[in-house]
Structure formats: structure tokens, C-alpha cells
Design an enzyme around this catalytic site. Structure first.
Site, PDB file in Angstrom:
ATOM      1  N   ASN A   1     -11.342  -2.370  -5.306  1.00 32.42           N
ATOM      2  CA  ASN A   1     -10.411  -1.075  -5.815  1.00 32.42           C
ATOM      3  C   ASN A   1     -11.210  -0.785  -7.304  1.00 32.42           C
ATOM      4  O   ASN A   1     -10.805   0.141  -7.862  1.00 32.42           O
ATOM      5  CB  ASN A   1      -8.876  -1.699  -6.203  1.00 32.42           C
ATOM      6  CG  ASN A   1      -7.946  -1.641  -4.851  1.00 32.42           C
ATOM      7  OD1 ASN A   1      -7.026  -2.335  -4.973  1.00 32.42           O
ATOM      8  ND2 ASN A   1      -8.275  -0.656  -3.941  1.00 32.42           N
TER       9      ASN A   1
ATOM     10  N   ASP B   1       0.741  -1.294  -0.008  1.00 26.81           N
ATOM     11  CA  ASP B   1       0.016   0.047   0.078  1.00 26.81           C
ATOM     12  C   ASP B   1       0.829   1.267   0.020  1.00 26.81           C
ATOM     13  O   ASP B   1       2.058   1.424   0.586  1.00 26.81           O
ATOM     14  CB  ASP B   1      -0.992   0.008   1.070  1.00 26.81           C
ATOM     15  CG  ASP B   1      -1.961   0.940   1.023  1.00 26.81           C
ATOM     16  OD1 ASP B   1      -2.468   1.480  -0.124  1.00 26.81           O
ATOM     17  OD2 ASP B   1      -2.654   1.277   2.153  1.00 26.81           O
TER      18      ASP B   1
HETATM   19  C1  IPE Z   1      -5.611  -2.534  -0.150  1.00 27.84           C
HETATM   20  O1  IPE Z   1      -5.149  -1.166  -0.250  1.00 27.84           O
HETATM   21  C2  IPE Z   1      -5.505  -3.218  -1.787  1.00 27.84           C
HETATM   22  C3  IPE Z   1      -4.248  -3.297  -2.216  1.00 27.84           C
HETATM   23  C4  IPE Z   1      -2.904  -2.786  -1.684  1.00 27.84           C
HETATM   24  C5  IPE Z   1      -4.279  -3.767  -3.460  1.00 27.84           C
HETATM   25  P1  IPE Z   1      -6.373  -0.133  -0.333  1.00 27.84           P
HETATM   26  O2  IPE Z   1      -5.746   1.144  -0.297  1.00 27.84           O
HETATM   27  O3  IPE Z   1      -7.120  -0.695  -1.407  1.00 27.84           O
HETATM   28  O4  IPE Z   1      -7.118  -0.116   0.978  1.00 27.84           O
HETATM   29  P2  IPE Z   1      -7.800   0.801   1.975  1.00 27.84           P
HETATM   30  O5  IPE Z   1      -8.686   1.264   0.924  1.00 27.84           O
HETATM   31  O6  IPE Z   1      -6.998   1.964   2.548  1.00 27.84           O
HETATM   32  O7  IPE Z   1      -8.391   0.062   2.909  1.00 27.84           O
HETATM   33  C1  IPE Z   2      -1.702   0.242  -3.289  1.00 29.50           C
HETATM   34  O1  IPE Z   2      -1.525   1.512  -3.248  1.00 29.50           O
HETATM   35  C2  IPE Z   2      -2.021  -0.557  -4.679  1.00 29.50           C
HETATM   36  C3  IPE Z   2      -3.409  -0.696  -4.926  1.00 29.50           C
HETATM   37  C4  IPE Z   2      -4.502  -0.329  -4.258  1.00 29.50           C
HETATM   38  C5  IPE Z   2      -3.809  -0.989  -6.372  1.00 29.50           C
HETATM   39  P1  IPE Z   2      -2.617   2.473  -3.415  1.00 29.50           P
HETATM   40  O2  IPE Z   2      -3.042   3.174  -4.602  1.00 29.50           O
HETATM   41  O3  IPE Z   2      -3.733   1.999  -2.229  1.00 29.50           O
HETATM   42  O4  IPE Z   2      -1.780   3.794  -2.532  1.00 29.50           O
HETATM   43  P2  IPE Z   2      -2.585   4.948  -1.853  1.00 29.50           P
HETATM   44  O5  IPE Z   2      -3.029   4.112  -0.479  1.00 29.50           O
HETATM   45  O6  IPE Z   2      -3.583   5.597  -2.510  1.00 29.50           O
HETATM   46  O7  IPE Z   2      -1.291   5.722  -1.096  1.00 29.50           O
HETATM   47 MG    MG Z   3      -4.116   2.484  -0.544  1.00 27.35          MG
END
Ligand code: IPE
Ligand code: IPE
Ligand code: MG
Length: 248
Positions: free
Chosen positions: A74, A26
Site C-alpha cells: 500500500n 477492502d
Molecule cells: C488489500 O487490499 C490490503 C488491505 C485491505 C489493507 P488492496 O486494495 O491493497 O489489494 P489489491 O491491490 O486490490 O490486491
Molecule cells: C482498503 O480499501 C483499505 C486499504 C487498502 C488501506 P481500498 O483503499 O483498497 O479500497 P478500494 O479497493 O480502492 O475500493
Molecule cells: Mg482495495
């Protein structure tokens, strides 16, 4: 806290290397925002970190690495961001196909891939087939994965088998239910790492993480290094895992 991690060497106990590590990768979005870059640049940097960490994990003798790449939630993101992630995924799968001959990594996708574009599903099938006998490490990539969705798909399949008269409801126990999940045959992760400072599991491996140790770091995924990975494992080695019992 552990100054020797500044050096390359660690005092890691090689007898206590986890067999299975799960990672919630993340922080790609925030990494890009900090640099005034488009989100896709963050996801691209994140994919490079995954390349690096999976190599390190394999060299350490870790048998299974499960990474959360795209969740069932997502899809709520913008069309542009989703397209960016899917294009990177196509590129990642293609590169792995080209490397599959010499690489020792087995690639296995968990999640419901049917919602992905047909060409990506085809790439996944080819790559899984190409790497199925690799002995190095199994990299499980979670795509359109949700822990609740996985449990529901497993429950439906069990229900179908009961309806067909192949199984009885009374036969279901934890072991059998585990065999209906995407991670069938894979030991539960001993350690789950999440980057970016968030301390939640966001629907990742709900069944499998029942007794895993958690390691949270403020580092954004694209900034996560080999040293950070080894530090998480080193700290894990000091955890006392009781599984509900008492210290011997
Ligand atoms: C979890 O991260 C999913 C992935 C890393 C693919 P998110 O960024 O989607 O999770 P939340 O929304 O912060 O809980
Ligand atoms: C994790 O990074 C990757 C996916 C969820 C695909 P994020 O895109 O959630 O990164 P933040 O949380 O917005 O920084
Ligand atoms: Mg994230």
C-alpha cells in the site's frame, strides 16, 4: 438466500463459532468515489465499520480477529492517501488508549511496524502494553503487513538462532516455523472474509490461511454490516473441512 438473516436472530450453531476470523477490509476507496468524497472519508467510514464488527465479534465469543489495515504494497499509493490513513490510525490508536481501561479487547499489531512513523510505533507499544492482559478478544491489526515479508522476517530470525548455535536446521518443522511468525501462538483462521468483490488474498496471511475457508462478498467494507458478518459465519458452518482427508 437465508431470509431469517433479515431478522436479528440467526440459527447460528454456537458450537461452531470460529475461534479466529481474518478480514481483508477492502473497498474504502470505491465507497468514497461513489459518493464523490475524498479517499480519506472512505478510510474513516471503514474504521467505523471495524469498530462495529470487532464489537460484534467479541460479543459472539470469537477469540481472535485479524484485520488487514495496511499492506506492504500500500506504500505505492499517493502520499496524500497514505498520510490520510496514518492520521486516521493515530486517531484510532489514541481513542483505544482512552478506552483501554474499560474495554476488554487486547490489541496486537502484526506486520513490520518499523517503517511507520516513530510516534505511531510508540502509540502501538503503549496500547499493546495497556491491553496485554485483556481477556475479551484479541484484535490483531495488520499494519505494513505482507505475508511474504512476514515469512522472510521469520526465516531470518530462525537463521540467526541457528547461527548462534541455539537451534539446528533439522529442528525446524511447521509448528516451530509458525512460532517465528507475527501470529505466534494464535490458531490459524478458520474463516477469511474479503469485501468489495475482489477474490484474491493480496499477500495476507499466506502461511496461516493454508486451510481456511474463504468468504467473498461484493459489499464494500464501509457498507459491511453485522448481518453480513453473521451470514458469512453461518455459511461457514455448512462448509465441510477435510484438510486433505476424507469425509468420516
Ligand atoms: C488489500 O487490499 C490490503 C488491505 C485491505 C489493507 P488492496 O486494495 O491493497 O489489494 P489489491 O491491490 O486490490 O490486491
Ligand atoms: C482498503 O480499501 C483499505 C486499504 C487498502 C488501506 P481500498 O483503499 O483498497 O479500497 P478500494 O479497493 O480502492 O475500493
Ligand atoms: Mg482495495
Amino acid at each position: 438466500m437465508f431470509p431469517f438473516f433479515k431478522k436479528k436472530k440467526t440459527n447460528m450453531d454456537i458450537r461452531k463459532i470460529p475461534r479466529h476470523i481474518a478480514i481483508i477490509m477492502d473497498g474504502n476507496g470505491r465507497w468514497a468515489a461513489k459518493r464523490s468524497l475524498p479517499k480519506k472519508a472512505g478510510h474513516k467510514a471503514g474504521a467505523q465499520t471495524l469498530e462495529k464488527i470487532s464489537r460484534v465479534a467479541m460479543d459472539m465469543g470469537i477469540e481472535h480477529l485479524t484485520v488487514y489495515a495496511f499492506s506492504t504494497e500500500n506504500w505505492k499509493r499517493s502520499e496524500e492517501e497514505i498520510k490520510g490513513i496514518m492520521d486516521l490510525l493515530r486517531y484510532y490508536l489514541k481513542t483505544h488508549m482512552e478506552r483501554a481501561k474499560k474495554d476488554q479487547v487486547r490489541i496486537h499489531i502484526i506486520g513490520d511496524i518499523h517503517r511507520l512513523d516513530e510516534d505511531i510505533q510508540e502509540q502501538i507499544r503503549i496500547l499493546e502494553e495497556l491491553t496485554k492482559d485483556k481477556q475479551g478478544m484479541c484484535l490483531h491489526i495488520a499494519l505494513n503487513y505482507g505475508g511474504r515479508d512476514e515469512i522472510i522476517r521469520g526465516a531470518r530470525e530462525f537463521g540467526r538462532r541457528v547461527a548462534q548455535g541455539e537451534l539446528l536446521p533439522e529442528q525446524l518443522d511447521e509448528g516451530m516455523f509458525g512460532s517465528f511468525l507475527d501470529t505466534a501462538g494464535v490458531p490459524d483462521p478458520e474463516l477469511m472474509i474479503r469485501t468489495s468483490g475482489e477474490e484474491r488474498i493480496s499477500n495476507f496471511l499466506l502461511w496461516q490461511l493454508a486451510y481456511s475457508e474463504f468468504s467473498f462478498t461484493d459489499k464494500l467494507w464501509p457498507d459491511f454490516t453485522e448481518e453480513d458478518f453473521k451470514k458469512a459465519i453461518f455459511e461457514y458452518q455448512f462448509r465441510e473441512r477435510r484438510f486433505g482427508g476424507r469425509k468420516a
